[in-house]
Design a protein around this motif. Structure first.
Motif, PDB file in Angstrom:
ATOM      1  N   UNK A  64       0.829  -1.207   0.000  1.00 48.24           N
ATOM      2  CA  UNK A  64       0.000   0.000   0.000  1.00 48.24           C
ATOM      3  C   UNK A  64       0.862   1.256   0.000  1.00 48.24           C
ATOM      4  N   UNK A  65       1.941   1.222   0.755  1.00 45.83           N
ATOM      5  CA  UNK A  65       2.834   2.371   0.846  1.00 45.83           C
ATOM      6  C   UNK A  65       3.513   2.648  -0.492  1.00 45.83           C
ATOM      7  N   UNK A  66       3.926   1.596  -1.184  1.00 44.29           N
ATOM      8  CA  UNK A  66       4.585   1.763  -2.481  1.00 44.29           C
ATOM      9  C   UNK A  66       3.637   2.396  -3.509  1.00 44.29           C
ATOM     10  N   UNK A  67       2.365   2.004  -3.465  1.00 42.84           N
ATOM     11  CA  UNK A  67       1.394   2.556  -4.412  1.00 42.84           C
ATOM     12  C   UNK A  67       1.138   4.029  -4.118  1.00 42.84           C
ATOM     13  N   UNK A  68       1.054   4.379  -2.843  1.00 41.61           N
ATOM     14  CA  UNK A  68       0.756   5.762  -2.448  1.00 41.61           C
ATOM     15  C   UNK A  68       1.955   6.686  -2.660  1.00 41.61           C
ATOM     16  N   UNK A  69       3.160   6.177  -2.391  1.00 45.48           N
ATOM     17  CA  UNK A  69       4.367   7.012  -2.482  1.00 45.48           C
ATOM     18  C   UNK A  69       5.423   6.286  -3.314  1.00 45.48           C
ATOM     19  N   UNK A  70       5.410   6.490  -4.637  1.00 45.52           N
ATOM     20  CA  UNK A  70       6.360   5.803  -5.523  1.00 45.52           C
ATOM     21  C   UNK A  70       7.822   6.029  -5.147  1.00 45.52           C
ATOM     22  N   UNK A  71       8.138   7.209  -4.603  1.00 50.55           N
ATOM     23  CA  UNK A  71       9.523   7.507  -4.241  1.00 50.55           C
ATOM     24  C   UNK A  71      10.051   6.508  -3.210  1.00 50.55           C
ATOM     25  N   UNK A  72       9.172   6.114  -2.278  1.00 50.72           N
ATOM     26  CA  UNK A  72       9.586   5.159  -1.247  1.00 50.72           C
ATOM     27  C   UNK A  72       9.920   3.821  -1.878  1.00 50.72           C
ATOM     28  N   UNK A  73       9.159   3.477  -2.918  1.00 54.39           N
ATOM     29  CA  UNK A  73       9.455   2.231  -3.636  1.00 54.39           C
ATOM     30  C   UNK A  73      10.872   2.258  -4.197  1.00 54.39           C
ATOM     31  N   UNK A  74      11.244   3.389  -4.803  1.00 48.32           N
ATOM     32  CA  UNK A  74      12.581   3.507  -5.382  1.00 48.32           C
ATOM     33  C   UNK A  74      13.652   3.400  -4.312  1.00 48.32           C
ATOM     34  N   UNK A  75      13.414   4.051  -3.177  1.00 53.15           N
ATOM     35  CA  UNK A  75      14.388   4.006  -2.074  1.00 53.15           C
ATOM     36  C   UNK A  75      14.560   2.579  -1.577  1.00 53.15           C
ATOM     37  N   UNK A  76      13.433   1.888  -1.361  1.00 53.04           N
ATOM     38  CA  UNK A  76      13.485   0.514  -0.872  1.00 53.04           C
ATOM     39  C   UNK A  76      14.126  -0.407  -1.907  1.00 53.04           C
ATOM     40  N   UNK A  77      13.829  -0.150  -3.196  1.00 51.21           N
ATOM     41  CA  UNK A  77      14.392  -0.977  -4.265  1.00 51.21           C
ATOM     42  C   UNK A  77      15.927  -0.924  -4.236  1.00 51.21           C
ATOM     43  N   UNK A  78      16.459   0.288  -4.179  1.00 45.83           N
ATOM     44  CA  UNK A  78      17.918   0.423  -4.186  1.00 45.83           C
ATOM     45  C   UNK A  78      18.537  -0.044  -2.872  1.00 45.83           C
ATOM     46  N   UNK A  79      17.813   0.205  -1.766  1.00 49.28           N
ATOM     47  CA  UNK A  79      18.303  -0.286  -0.474  1.00 49.28           C
ATOM     48  C   UNK A  79      18.305  -1.809  -0.455  1.00 49.28           C
ATOM     49  N   UNK A  80      17.266  -2.408  -1.054  1.00 50.22           N
ATOM     50  CA  UNK A  80      17.189  -3.866  -1.118  1.00 50.22           C
ATOM     51  C   UNK A  80      18.304  -4.446  -1.959  1.00 50.22           C
ATOM     52  N   UNK A  81      18.583  -3.799  -3.107  1.00 50.62           N
ATOM     53  CA  UNK A  81      19.670  -4.265  -3.969  1.00 50.62           C
ATOM     54  C   UNK A  81      21.008  -4.173  -3.238  1.00 50.62           C
ATOM     55  N   UNK A 198      23.966 -11.749  -5.889  1.00 51.49           N
ATOM     56  CA  UNK A 198      24.450 -10.673  -6.759  1.00 51.49           C
ATOM     57  C   UNK A 198      23.560 -10.531  -7.991  1.00 51.49           C
ATOM     58  N   UNK A 199      23.174 -11.665  -8.572  1.00 51.17           N
ATOM     59  CA  UNK A 199      22.288 -11.629  -9.732  1.00 51.17           C
ATOM     60  C   UNK A 199      20.936 -11.020  -9.400  1.00 51.17           C
ATOM     61  N   UNK A 200      20.379 -11.386  -8.236  1.00 51.39           N
ATOM     62  CA  UNK A 200      19.095 -10.830  -7.821  1.00 51.39           C
ATOM     63  C   UNK A 200      19.203  -9.335  -7.539  1.00 51.39           C
ATOM     64  N   UNK A 201      20.329  -8.920  -6.967  1.00 52.62           N
ATOM     65  CA  UNK A 201      20.543  -7.495  -6.688  1.00 52.62           C
ATOM     66  C   UNK A 201      20.585  -6.698  -7.984  1.00 52.62           C
ATOM     67  N   UNK A 202      21.283  -7.221  -8.994  1.00 59.33           N
ATOM     68  CA  UNK A 202      21.366  -6.530 -10.285  1.00 59.33           C
ATOM     69  C   UNK A 202      19.991  -6.432 -10.942  1.00 59.33           C
ATOM     70  N   UNK A 203      19.237  -7.518 -10.865  1.00 58.82           N
ATOM     71  CA  UNK A 203      17.900  -7.523 -11.465  1.00 58.82           C
ATOM     72  C   UNK A 203      17.002  -6.511 -10.769  1.00 58.82           C
ATOM     73  N   UNK A 204      17.094  -6.431  -9.433  1.00 59.86           N
ATOM     74  CA  UNK A 204      16.274  -5.517  -8.685  1.00 59.86           C
ATOM     75  C   UNK A 204      16.633  -4.063  -8.995  1.00 59.86           C
ATOM     76  N   UNK A 205      17.933  -3.769  -9.078  1.00 58.15           N
ATOM     77  CA  UNK A 205      18.387  -2.404  -9.293  1.00 58.15           C
ATOM     78  C   UNK A 205      17.916  -1.854 -10.647  1.00 58.15           C
ATOM     79  N   UNK A 206      17.875  -2.692 -11.659  1.00 59.76           N
ATOM     80  CA  UNK A 206      17.544  -2.218 -13.001  1.00 59.76           C
ATOM     81  C   UNK A 206      16.114  -2.544 -13.444  1.00 59.76           C
ATOM     82  N   UNK A 207      15.333  -3.079 -12.511  1.00 62.62           N
ATOM     83  CA  UNK A 207      13.958  -3.404 -12.837  1.00 62.62           C
ATOM     84  C   UNK A 207      13.073  -2.181 -12.658  1.00 62.62           C
ATOM     85  N   UNK A 208      12.039  -2.059 -13.488  1.00 62.07           N
ATOM     86  CA  UNK A 208      11.112  -0.943 -13.379  1.00 62.07           C
ATOM     87  C   UNK A 208       9.990  -1.286 -12.413  1.00 62.07           C
ATOM     88  N   UNK A 209       9.381  -0.252 -11.865  1.00 57.47           N
ATOM     89  CA  UNK A 209       8.295  -0.431 -10.907  1.00 57.47           C
ATOM     90  C   UNK A 209       7.088  -1.051 -11.590  1.00 57.47           C
TER      91      UNK A 209
END
Length: 209
Positions: A64-81, A198-209
Protein backbone atom coordinates in the motif's frame (compact mmCIF):
# COMPACT_ATOMS: atom_id res chain seq x y z
CA UNK A 1 -0.90 -16.96 -10.00
CA UNK A 2 2.80 -17.78 -9.68
CA UNK A 3 3.98 -20.19 -12.37
CA UNK A 4 5.34 -23.57 -11.33
CA UNK A 5 8.82 -22.82 -12.70
CA UNK A 6 8.94 -19.51 -10.79
CA UNK A 7 7.82 -21.26 -7.62
CA UNK A 8 10.58 -23.88 -8.00
CA UNK A 9 13.19 -21.19 -8.63
CA UNK A 10 12.06 -19.25 -5.56
CA UNK A 11 12.03 -22.41 -3.45
CA UNK A 12 15.63 -23.16 -4.48
CA UNK A 13 16.73 -19.63 -3.55
CA UNK A 14 14.91 -19.96 -0.21
CA UNK A 15 16.61 -23.31 0.35
CA UNK A 16 20.03 -21.78 -0.28
CA UNK A 17 19.32 -18.96 2.16
CA UNK A 18 18.00 -21.16 4.96
CA UNK A 19 21.01 -23.47 4.59
CA UNK A 20 23.33 -20.51 5.22
CA UNK A 21 24.16 -20.39 8.95
CA UNK A 22 22.47 -17.46 10.66
CA UNK A 23 20.90 -16.42 14.00
CA UNK A 24 17.89 -18.72 13.64
CA UNK A 25 19.93 -21.80 12.78
CA UNK A 26 22.51 -21.18 15.48
CA UNK A 27 19.82 -20.60 18.11
CA UNK A 28 17.84 -23.71 17.17
CA UNK A 29 20.91 -25.93 17.19
CA UNK A 30 22.07 -24.51 20.52
CA UNK A 31 18.62 -24.88 22.08
CA UNK A 32 18.15 -28.45 20.79
CA UNK A 33 21.55 -29.57 22.06
CA UNK A 34 21.05 -27.88 25.45
CA UNK A 35 17.42 -28.78 26.16
CA UNK A 36 16.39 -31.49 23.69
CA UNK A 37 14.44 -31.90 20.47
CA UNK A 38 11.06 -30.86 21.85
CA UNK A 39 12.51 -27.56 23.06
CA UNK A 40 13.98 -27.03 19.62
CA UNK A 41 10.62 -27.73 17.93
CA UNK A 42 8.78 -25.30 20.22
CA UNK A 43 11.41 -22.66 19.51
CA UNK A 44 11.05 -23.35 15.78
CA UNK A 45 7.29 -22.70 15.96
CA UNK A 46 8.10 -19.28 17.40
CA UNK A 47 10.53 -18.66 14.54
CA UNK A 48 7.83 -19.62 12.01
CA UNK A 49 5.37 -17.16 13.57
CA UNK A 50 8.00 -14.48 13.11
CA UNK A 51 8.16 -15.32 9.38
CA UNK A 52 4.36 -15.08 9.12
CA UNK A 53 4.32 -11.67 10.82
CA UNK A 54 7.00 -10.33 8.49
CA UNK A 55 5.23 -11.78 5.44
CA UNK A 56 1.87 -10.20 6.28
CA UNK A 57 3.44 -6.84 7.18
CA UNK A 58 5.45 -6.82 3.97
CA UNK A 59 2.53 -7.70 1.70
CA UNK A 60 -0.06 -5.39 3.22
CA UNK A 61 1.77 -2.42 4.66
CA UNK A 62 4.58 -2.03 2.17
CA UNK A 63 2.46 -2.76 -0.91
CA UNK A 64 0.00 0.00 0.00
CA UNK A 65 2.83 2.37 0.85
CA UNK A 66 4.59 1.76 -2.48
CA UNK A 67 1.39 2.56 -4.41
CA UNK A 68 0.76 5.76 -2.45
CA UNK A 69 4.37 7.01 -2.48
CA UNK A 70 6.36 5.80 -5.52
CA UNK A 71 9.52 7.51 -4.24
CA UNK A 72 9.59 5.16 -1.25
CA UNK A 73 9.46 2.23 -3.64
CA UNK A 74 12.58 3.51 -5.38
CA UNK A 75 14.39 4.01 -2.07
CA UNK A 76 13.49 0.51 -0.87
CA UNK A 77 14.39 -0.98 -4.26
CA UNK A 78 17.92 0.42 -4.19
CA UNK A 79 18.30 -0.29 -0.47
CA UNK A 80 17.19 -3.87 -1.12
CA UNK A 81 19.67 -4.27 -3.97
CA UNK A 82 22.45 -2.87 -1.78
CA UNK A 83 21.46 -5.22 1.03
CA UNK A 84 21.56 -8.27 -1.25
CA UNK A 85 25.05 -7.24 -2.37
CA UNK A 86 26.04 -6.83 1.28
CA UNK A 87 24.79 -10.35 2.02
CA UNK A 88 26.77 -11.63 -0.96
CA UNK A 89 29.93 -9.89 0.26
CA UNK A 90 29.51 -11.18 3.82
CA UNK A 91 29.26 -14.71 2.46
CA UNK A 92 32.68 -14.58 0.78
CA UNK A 93 34.63 -11.82 2.51
CA UNK A 94 38.04 -12.71 3.99
CA UNK A 95 37.74 -13.96 7.54
CA UNK A 96 34.08 -14.94 7.21
CA UNK A 97 33.34 -17.69 9.71
CA UNK A 98 30.34 -19.81 8.72
CA UNK A 99 31.19 -22.71 10.98
CA UNK A 100 28.54 -23.23 13.64
CA UNK A 101 29.50 -23.12 17.29
CA UNK A 102 26.53 -24.05 19.49
CA UNK A 103 26.22 -22.02 22.70
CA UNK A 104 25.22 -23.23 26.13
CA UNK A 105 21.71 -21.94 26.98
CA UNK A 106 19.67 -21.91 30.18
CA UNK A 107 16.74 -24.34 30.57
CA UNK A 108 13.47 -22.51 29.80
CA UNK A 109 9.71 -23.21 29.92
CA UNK A 110 7.77 -24.04 26.70
CA UNK A 111 6.10 -20.62 26.72
CA UNK A 112 9.42 -18.83 26.98
CA UNK A 113 10.97 -21.11 24.35
CA UNK A 114 8.25 -20.12 21.88
CA UNK A 115 8.64 -16.44 22.71
CA UNK A 116 12.43 -16.57 22.42
CA UNK A 117 12.17 -18.29 19.04
CA UNK A 118 9.75 -15.59 17.90
CA UNK A 119 11.96 -12.75 19.10
CA UNK A 120 15.10 -14.31 17.62
CA UNK A 121 13.41 -13.98 14.23
CA UNK A 122 11.63 -10.65 14.74
CA UNK A 123 14.79 -8.96 16.03
CA UNK A 124 16.63 -10.03 12.90
CA UNK A 125 15.85 -7.11 10.51
CA UNK A 126 17.39 -8.91 7.55
CA UNK A 127 14.26 -11.10 7.36
CA UNK A 128 12.02 -8.10 6.64
CA UNK A 129 14.47 -6.63 4.13
CA UNK A 130 14.87 -10.05 2.56
CA UNK A 131 11.13 -10.27 1.92
CA UNK A 132 11.15 -6.81 0.36
CA UNK A 133 14.24 -7.63 -1.70
CA UNK A 134 13.38 -11.12 -2.94
CA UNK A 135 9.62 -11.37 -3.38
CA UNK A 136 9.34 -8.67 -6.11
CA UNK A 137 11.94 -10.53 -8.19
CA UNK A 138 9.53 -13.45 -8.58
CA UNK A 139 6.25 -11.56 -9.01
CA UNK A 140 4.70 -10.83 -12.40
CA UNK A 141 1.81 -8.29 -12.65
CA UNK A 142 0.57 -10.04 -15.80
CA UNK A 143 -0.17 -13.20 -13.81
CA UNK A 144 -2.79 -11.68 -11.52
CA UNK A 145 -2.92 -10.32 -7.97
CA UNK A 146 0.50 -9.37 -6.61
CA UNK A 147 -0.91 -9.82 -3.11
CA UNK A 148 -1.83 -13.44 -3.87
CA UNK A 149 1.52 -14.04 -5.55
CA UNK A 150 3.32 -12.56 -2.56
CA UNK A 151 1.37 -14.81 -0.18
CA UNK A 152 2.16 -17.88 -2.29
CA UNK A 153 5.87 -17.05 -2.37
CA UNK A 154 5.92 -16.16 1.32
CA UNK A 155 4.25 -19.42 2.32
CA UNK A 156 6.71 -21.29 0.09
CA UNK A 157 9.64 -19.65 1.88
CA UNK A 158 8.10 -20.46 5.26
CA UNK A 159 7.50 -24.10 4.26
CA UNK A 160 11.09 -24.49 3.04
CA UNK A 161 12.49 -22.80 6.14
CA UNK A 162 10.33 -24.88 8.50
CA UNK A 163 11.25 -28.17 6.81
CA UNK A 164 14.99 -27.50 6.81
CA UNK A 165 15.04 -26.13 10.35
CA UNK A 166 12.95 -29.07 11.61
CA UNK A 167 15.52 -31.48 10.17
CA UNK A 168 18.25 -29.42 11.82
CA UNK A 169 16.48 -29.58 15.18
CA UNK A 170 16.04 -33.35 14.90
CA UNK A 171 19.74 -33.85 14.14
CA UNK A 172 21.24 -30.82 15.88
CA UNK A 173 24.47 -32.32 17.22
CA UNK A 174 25.21 -34.10 13.94
CA UNK A 175 24.55 -30.96 11.90
CA UNK A 176 26.95 -28.90 14.01
CA UNK A 177 29.62 -31.57 13.70
CA UNK A 178 29.04 -31.98 9.94
CA UNK A 179 29.42 -28.26 9.24
CA UNK A 180 32.49 -28.04 11.44
CA UNK A 181 34.31 -30.87 9.65
CA UNK A 182 33.59 -29.74 6.08
CA UNK A 183 34.88 -26.20 5.53
CA UNK A 184 35.35 -26.91 1.80
CA UNK A 185 31.63 -27.60 1.35
CA UNK A 186 30.76 -24.39 3.18
CA UNK A 187 33.11 -22.43 0.94
CA UNK A 188 31.41 -23.73 -2.22
CA UNK A 189 27.98 -23.05 -0.73
CA UNK A 190 28.97 -19.48 0.22
CA UNK A 191 30.26 -18.64 -3.27
CA UNK A 192 27.21 -20.16 -4.94
CA UNK A 193 24.85 -18.19 -2.70
CA UNK A 194 26.86 -15.00 -3.24
CA UNK A 195 26.48 -15.41 -7.00
CA UNK A 196 22.71 -15.88 -6.74
CA UNK A 197 22.33 -12.85 -4.45
CA UNK A 198 24.45 -10.67 -6.76
CA UNK A 199 22.29 -11.63 -9.73
CA UNK A 200 19.10 -10.83 -7.82
CA UNK A 201 20.54 -7.49 -6.69
CA UNK A 202 21.37 -6.53 -10.29
CA UNK A 203 17.90 -7.52 -11.46
CA UNK A 204 16.27 -5.52 -8.68
CA UNK A 205 18.39 -2.40 -9.29
CA UNK A 206 17.54 -2.22 -13.00
CA UNK A 207 13.96 -3.40 -12.84
CA UNK A 208 11.11 -0.94 -13.38
CA UNK A 209 8.29 -0.43 -10.91
Amino acid sequence: MVSFSTLIAFALVSLGLVCSPGPNMIYLISRSITQGRMAGIISLLGVVLGFVIYMVATMLGLTALFIAVPFIYEVVKWAGAAYLLWLAWNAIKPGASPILEPRSLAIESPKKLFFMGLMTNLLNPKIAILYVSLLPQFQDPSRGSLLLQGMTLGLTQIAVSFTVNLLIVLAASRVASWFGKRPAWLKVQRYLMASVLTGLAARMAFDRR
